[in-house]
Design a protein around this motif. Structure first.
Motif, mmCIF file in Angstrom:
data_model
loop_
_atom_site.group_PDB
_atom_site.id
_atom_site.type_symbol
_atom_site.label_atom_id
_atom_site.label_comp_id
_atom_site.label_asym_id
_atom_site.label_seq_id
_atom_site.Cartn_x
_atom_site.Cartn_y
_atom_site.Cartn_z
ATOM 1 N N ARG A 1 2.761 7.777 3.964
ATOM 2 C CA ARG A 1 2.849 6.442 4.572
ATOM 3 C C ARG A 1 2.618 6.542 6.076
ATOM 4 N NH1 ARG A 1 8.305 3.993 1.688
ATOM 5 N NH2 ARG A 1 7.704 4.525 -0.447
ATOM 6 N N THR B 1 3.506 1.744 -1.907
ATOM 7 C CA THR B 1 4.130 1.944 -3.217
ATOM 8 C C THR B 1 3.641 3.244 -3.851
ATOM 9 O OG1 THR B 1 4.330 -0.436 -3.512
ATOM 10 C CG2 THR B 1 4.509 0.919 -5.498
ATOM 11 N N GLY B 2 4.586 4.081 -4.245
ATOM 12 C CA GLY B 2 4.267 5.349 -4.907
ATOM 13 C C GLY B 2 3.909 6.478 -3.961
ATOM 14 N N LEU B 3 3.867 6.211 -2.652
ATOM 15 C CA LEU B 3 3.506 7.254 -1.693
ATOM 16 C C LEU B 3 4.756 7.848 -1.052
ATOM 17 C CD1 LEU B 3 0.532 5.585 0.234
ATOM 18 C CD2 LEU B 3 0.427 7.239 -1.652
ATOM 19 N N ARG C 1 0.819 -1.214 0.000
ATOM 20 C CA ARG C 1 0.000 0.000 0.000
ATOM 21 C C ARG C 1 0.850 1.261 0.000
ATOM 22 N NH1 ARG C 1 -4.811 0.664 3.244
ATOM 23 N NH2 ARG C 1 -4.820 2.551 2.009
ATOM 24 N N THR D 1 8.171 -0.009 1.386
ATOM 25 C CA THR D 1 7.530 -0.862 0.390
ATOM 26 C C THR D 1 8.229 -2.227 0.418
ATOM 27 O OG1 THR D 1 9.038 -0.276 -1.402
ATOM 28 C CG2 THR D 1 7.085 1.138 -1.099
#
Length: 125
Positions: free
Chosen positions: A73, A66-68, A64, A98
């Motif tokens: 996070r 990933t990309g944040l 969840r 991640t």
């Protein structure tokens, strides 16, 4: 990580811990479906009464994230633990990675040192 480590890897929820530690583990698992989760109770290092559960560190590895960015996070972790942060949980150290980050570097930074004291004590400065 110092303090009792209550770890779960691959979704298994092994380890001991008090009621707050179990709640933290359960809520983070439900909210973030981590591939690796460590819950560390640092409360004994902060001068509270025996059995107090007030200071924790968590290492959460989740897809969840990933990309944040890191801030987002941490917000996801804090949102999952909103009720605990409003009540018994006084301090929370968060490491949020991640699965790719964890696979490339599974080292955990040391917990920050306790500076002692409390809100009720006056600090000399």
């Amino acid at each position: 990580m110092r303090g009792p480590l209550l770890a779960a890897a691959g979704g298994a929820m092994g380890g001991a811990g008090g009621p707050l530690a179990r709640t933290i583990r359960a809520k983070l698992t439900a909210a973030l479906q981590p591939t690796h989760l460590e819950v560390r109770d640092d409360s004994p290092h902060h001068g509270g009464p025996p059995g107090a559960e007030t200071h924790f560190g968590v290492l959460v590895v989740s897809g969840r994230f990933t990309g944040l960015p890191l801030l987002q996070r941490h917000r996801l972790v804090h949102e999952a633990l909103r009720a605990e942060l409003a009540g018994p949980l006084h301090a929370l150290q968060v490491i949020a990675r991640t699965p790719q980050q964890w696979q490339s570097d599974p080292r955990v930074p040391p917990a920050p040192p306790c500076l002692g004291g409390s809100k009720r004590e006056r600090r000399r400065g």
